[in-house]
Design a protein around this motif. Sequence first.
Motif, PDB file in Angstrom:
ATOM      1  N   GLY A  19       0.820  -1.221   0.000  1.00 28.64           N
ATOM      2  CA  GLY A  19       0.000   0.000   0.000  1.00 28.64           C
ATOM      3  C   GLY A  19       0.845   1.257   0.000  1.00 28.64           C
ATOM      4  N   GLY A  20       0.238   2.337   0.483  1.00 30.32           N
ATOM      5  CA  GLY A  20       0.830   3.665   0.389  1.00 30.32           C
ATOM      6  C   GLY A  20       2.160   3.839   1.119  1.00 30.32           C
ATOM      7  N   LEU A  21       2.383   3.090   2.208  1.00 32.28           N
ATOM      8  CA  LEU A  21       3.657   3.187   2.924  1.00 32.28           C
ATOM      9  C   LEU A  21       4.832   2.988   1.972  1.00 32.28           C
ATOM     10  N   SER A 305      -7.833  -0.463  -4.765  1.00 32.20           N
ATOM     11  CA  SER A 305      -7.748  -0.409  -3.304  1.00 32.20           C
ATOM     12  C   SER A 305      -7.391  -1.758  -2.688  1.00 32.20           C
ATOM     13  N   ARG A 306      -6.777  -1.695  -1.526  1.00 31.10           N
ATOM     14  CA  ARG A 306      -6.729  -2.906  -0.713  1.00 31.10           C
ATOM     15  C   ARG A 306      -8.172  -3.159  -0.294  1.00 31.10           C
ATOM     16  N   LEU A 307      -8.624  -4.396  -0.392  1.00 28.25           N
ATOM     17  CA  LEU A 307     -10.032  -4.675  -0.078  1.00 28.25           C
ATOM     18  C   LEU A 307     -10.162  -4.986   1.415  1.00 28.25           C
ATOM     19  N   GLN A 310     -11.570  -0.604   6.184  1.00 28.90           N
ATOM     20  CA  GLN A 310     -11.222   0.818   6.252  1.00 28.90           C
ATOM     21  C   GLN A 310     -11.681   1.597   5.014  1.00 28.90           C
ATOM     22  N   LYS A 311     -11.712   0.941   3.886  1.00 33.16           N
ATOM     23  CA  LYS A 311     -11.886   1.647   2.607  1.00 33.16           C
ATOM     24  C   LYS A 311     -13.350   1.920   2.244  1.00 33.16           C
ATOM     25  N   GLY A 312     -14.287   1.575   3.143  1.00 36.31           N
ATOM     26  CA  GLY A 312     -15.680   1.979   2.928  1.00 36.31           C
ATOM     27  C   GLY A 312     -16.499   1.040   2.062  1.00 36.31           C
TER      28      GLY A 312
HETATM   29  P1  ADP Z   1      -3.291   2.313   1.590  1.00 36.76           P
HETATM   30  O1  ADP Z   1      -1.887   2.656   1.953  1.00 36.76           O
HETATM   31  O2  ADP Z   1      -4.236   2.355   2.750  1.00 36.76           O
HETATM   32  O3  ADP Z   1      -3.400   1.023   0.852  1.00 36.76           O
HETATM   33  P2  ADP Z   1      -3.120   4.555  -0.286  1.00 36.76           P
HETATM   34  O4  ADP Z   1      -4.147   5.194  -1.156  1.00 36.76           O
HETATM   35  O5  ADP Z   1      -2.299   5.452   0.562  1.00 36.76           O
HETATM   36  O6  ADP Z   1      -3.859   3.440   0.581  1.00 36.76           O
HETATM   37  O7  ADP Z   1      -2.091   3.754  -1.198  1.00 36.76           O
HETATM   38  C1  ADP Z   1      -2.468   2.655  -1.953  1.00 36.76           C
HETATM   39  C2  ADP Z   1      -1.382   2.366  -2.966  1.00 36.76           C
HETATM   40  O8  ADP Z   1      -1.451   0.982  -3.311  1.00 36.76           O
HETATM   41  C3  ADP Z   1      -1.576   3.124  -4.255  1.00 36.76           C
HETATM   42  O9  ADP Z   1      -0.320   3.341  -4.871  1.00 36.76           O
HETATM   43  C4  ADP Z   1      -2.417   2.134  -5.077  1.00 36.76           C
HETATM   44  O10 ADP Z   1      -2.321   2.372  -6.450  1.00 36.76           O
HETATM   45  C5  ADP Z   1      -1.812   0.831  -4.674  1.00 36.76           C
HETATM   46  N1  ADP Z   1      -2.701  -0.330  -4.788  1.00 36.76           N
HETATM   47  C6  ADP Z   1      -3.701  -0.695  -3.953  1.00 36.76           C
HETATM   48  N2  ADP Z   1      -4.258  -1.846  -4.358  1.00 36.76           N
HETATM   49  C7  ADP Z   1      -3.609  -2.220  -5.487  1.00 36.76           C
HETATM   50  C8  ADP Z   1      -3.725  -3.326  -6.384  1.00 36.76           C
HETATM   51  N3  ADP Z   1      -4.628  -4.288  -6.195  1.00 36.76           N
HETATM   52  N4  ADP Z   1      -2.881  -3.377  -7.425  1.00 36.76           N
HETATM   53  C9  ADP Z   1      -1.956  -2.401  -7.618  1.00 36.76           C
HETATM   54  N5  ADP Z   1      -1.790  -1.344  -6.814  1.00 36.76           N
HETATM   55  C10 ADP Z   1      -2.600  -1.244  -5.757  1.00 36.76           C
END
Ligand code: ADP
Length: 486
Positions: A19-21, A305-307, A310-312
Motif C-alpha cells: 500500500g501507500g507506505l 484499493s486494498r479490499l 477501512q476503505k468503505g
Molecule cells: P493504503 O496505503 O491504505 O493502501 P493509499 O491510497 O495510501 O492506501 O495507497 C495505496 C497504494 O497501493 C496506491 O499506490 C495504489 O495504487 C496501490 N494499490 C492498492 N491496491 C492495489 C492493487 N490491487 N494493485 C496495484 N496497486 C494497488
Amino acid sequence: MMMKIAFIASEIFPYAKTGGLADVAGALPKVLENLGCDVKLFIPKYGSIEEKKFGLKFISNIKLPVEIAGKTRMVYLHRANLPGTRVEVNFIDCPYHFFRDKIYTNDPDEDERFILFNKAVIELILQFRWIPDILHCNDWQTGLIPVYLKNNYTRNKRLKNISTLYTIHNIGYQGTFSESTFSKSELNKDLLNSISPVFPENFSFMKYGILFSDIINTVSKTYASEILTPEYGEGMEQILDKKKSVLVGITNGIDYSEWNPLTDENLPFHFDFDHFKGKARNKKFLLDYFKLEYNENLPVIAMVSRLVGQKGFDIFAEAMNELIKIDAQWLFLGIGEDRYEDLFKSLTHAYPDKIGSYIGYNNELSHIIVAGSDIFLMPSRYEPCGLNQIYSLRYGTVPVVRRTGGLADTVRDWHEFKQHGSDSGNGFSFFEYSGNALLTTVQRAVETFKDKQLWKKIIKNGMSEDLSWEKSGRDYLDLYRRCLKK
Ligand code: ADP
C-alpha cells in the motif's frame, strides 16, 4: 551540516509493496537526498524481492548474530541503490524469518520477524562507520526501535545523540500481540506497563513507538487531529493525548517520476491537460482490456484499493443496488478480504456489460485505471492520507471521496466551494458515513460529468495543482531539525 537519516520501513517501492507506505518510503528519501540529506534505507529482505532485477549486492563482511526468543539468528546484508538515486538501501537478510512470499503473514512468528528487524537495524548501524542523526521509523513494524534505543543502548556513546521520528501511516494496524511477546522482545514488561495504562496486558509495537519517539507525525493534518478522538484513535487516543505537543501532520506528496501522465511508462498513451487526447485513448484501451464497450458519454468510475473494511466497502455494498442503476461503467482493482473479493466477483458476474474487475495486485493496471477513468471513488471510513485520490487529480480523473483524513485535506467539493463563491473545487465529497451519502455524491458527480465544459474546469483545477513531494519534503526536514533539538 549534512543531516544523516536512517529511514526504516517494512515496505519500499519498487522492492516490496502492499500500500501507500511503500510509495512514501520509495519517494520521500529521493526528495531528502535532493534537499542535501544523507539518507540510508532499511527493509527486510523478503523472499519476493527480485535480487537480479534490482541489482542487490551481498555485503560479505557483515554477519550478525541477533538474539531472538532465546535463539540466535544470523543476519546478513544486501545493498542496492534506490533506482535513479544514490540513496543506499540496506536489505536485512534473515532467511529464517523473511524468506517468505508475503511481506506480512499470519505465521506464529510474526512478532519475532519484526522484533528481529528492529534489533538488527540498530545492531547493523553499530557496525557502520555512519552514525545517523535521525532514525525515521514508520508504522508498527518499526515501533520498537525508539524503545530499544532509549532503554537498551543508553550507555552506547555512538547512539546517544540519535533522535527519533515516528510516522504513523495507519493507526488501524498496531502490531498487537499477546503477553508472550514481552519475553521475546526482552523489554521490561513492568516498565512499559507503568508508562502506559492502555491495554496493559497486550504487547503493542505501535504503542511503544508513539511513547518513546521524540516526535510523531501522521501523513495528513486532518488525520493527526482525528486520531486524538475515540472514533479514529483505535484505542491509542489517550496515549497520543500525552504526546499531543509533538504530534504533527504532513500530507504525502506524489512521486512525479512514477506518477506523471506525460512520461508514465505504464501508460499506452501519454497526455497532459494541454494534450488531452491521450486520456480518451487510455480509456478506450482500458475498456477493451475489460471487454466493455467504449462510449465517451458514459463515465467510467474506478476503485483501486486494498479490499479491507477501512476503505468503505460496507457503505458501497449498502448503496450498490442503486449505484448500479446510474448510467456509468465501473472498474475495480483490488485484493484483500474474501468478503469483498466475493462482492466484486459476484457484481461483475451479475453485470458483465457494466463492470470490469481484476482481483489481484497489478501495478501497471493501477496506473492505466487511474489514467483512463473519469471518476475515482474512495469512500473510506478513515484515510490517513490516501494516495490514489492524489494520483487521480494528477491524471485528470475526478475524485469522489468521503471527507476524512487526507481525503479531506486534498479534495475540494465542487458544489460546496461554489456556494462560497469559489470555483476552485477539484472533486466531490461527502461527510456522513452512509450508503445514501455515497450514492447522492456519485449521482452528483455523474450529473456534473454531462456538462463537458464544467467537467474540464474541475479536471484543470486538479491537474494544475502542485502535488509533488517538494513542499512536504521540506516539512520533514523541519521536523528532523526539531527532533535534533529534543
Ligand atoms: P493504503 O496505503 O491504505 O493502501 P493509499 O491510497 O495510501 O492506501 O495507497 C495505496 C497504494 O497501493 C496506491 O499506490 C495504489 O495504487 C496501490 N494499490 C492498492 N491496491 C492495489 C492493487 N490491487 N494493485 C496495484 N496497486 C494497488
